[in-house]
Design a protein around this motif. Structure first.
Motif, short mmCIF file in Angstrom:
data_model
loop_
_atom_site.label_atom_id
_atom_site.label_comp_id
_atom_site.label_asym_id
_atom_site.label_seq_id
_atom_site.Cartn_x
_atom_site.Cartn_y
_atom_site.Cartn_z
N LYS A 2 1.04 -1.28 0.17
CA LYS A 2 -0.50 -0.02 -0.17
C LYS A 2 1.05 1.44 -0.16
CE LYS A 2 -0.71 -0.46 5.20
NZ LYS A 2 -1.35 -0.78 5.77
N THR A 3 1.96 1.42 0.53
CA THR A 3 2.92 2.13 0.23
C THR A 3 3.45 2.32 -0.95
OG1 THR A 3 3.79 1.31 2.86
CG2 THR A 3 5.56 3.45 1.81
N ASN A 5 2.08 1.60 -3.65
CA ASN A 5 1.08 2.31 -4.53
C ASN A 5 0.32 4.02 -4.03
OD1 ASN A 5 -0.14 -0.33 -6.19
ND2 ASN A 5 -1.34 -0.42 -4.25
N SER A 100 -2.84 11.35 -1.25
CA SER A 100 -1.88 10.08 -1.49
C SER A 100 -0.89 10.40 -0.68
CB SER A 100 -2.03 9.61 -2.83
OG SER A 100 -1.12 11.56 -3.14
N TYR A 104 0.89 8.10 2.10
CA TYR A 104 2.13 7.95 1.95
C TYR A 104 3.43 8.32 3.51
CZ TYR A 104 7.19 7.58 0.11
OH TYR A 104 8.38 6.69 0.28
N TRP A 107 2.11 5.64 5.93
CA TRP A 107 2.41 4.40 5.88
C TRP A 107 3.88 3.82 5.59
CZ3 TRP A 107 -2.00 3.39 1.46
CH2 TRP A 107 -2.57 3.17 2.31
#
Length: 124
Positions: A2-3, A5, A100, A104, A107
């Motif tokens: 997920k980081t 992405n 985002s 980011y 995460w």
């Protein structure tokens, strides 16, 4: 995962904001202006608009969560300015950039803390 992405979405929205601002600058030329000199002035004006965003390029290349955090602050400030100017496409891209970059940052910090915790546990 997920980081990664969030990083990809952050970069895509970052580039999209720059391109939308460039398009808006070049498409709104003054009446009666033609020639390459006016496009050069338009590009110079675009550089002035996006200079605060360009300062984050080294941090984004290094995948620094601190640069991403500051980028989220800059995107919220830009959102307020762009809404005031009536550029709703760029403003919505700034929202995507804010979300985002914020995710980011969160995460990436969590991933770094997990790596540090694992390293501390192996040295004991």
């Amino acid at each position: 995962m997920k980081t990664l992405n969030a990083y990809r979405i952050m970069l895509a929205s970052y580039l999209a904001v720059l391109l939308v601002l460039l398009y808006g600058t070049l498409s709104n030329a003054p009446a009666g202006s033609e020639g390459t000199a006016n496009y050069a002035v338009g590009v110079l004006w675009w550089l002035i608009k996006v200079l605060p965003f360009l300062l984050f390029i080294p941090g984004l290349i290094k995948r620094s969560h601190k640069a991403a955090a500051w980028l989220s602050y800059m995107s919220i400030l830009s959102f307020a300015v762009l809404v005031g100017l009536g550029s709703f496409t760029a403003a919505s891209l700034c929202i995507v950039l804010f979300l985002s970059s914020m995710l980011y940052t969160r995460w990436a910090k969590a991933d770094a803390a997990a790596v540090n915790q694992t390293a501390a546990n192996t040295h004991q």
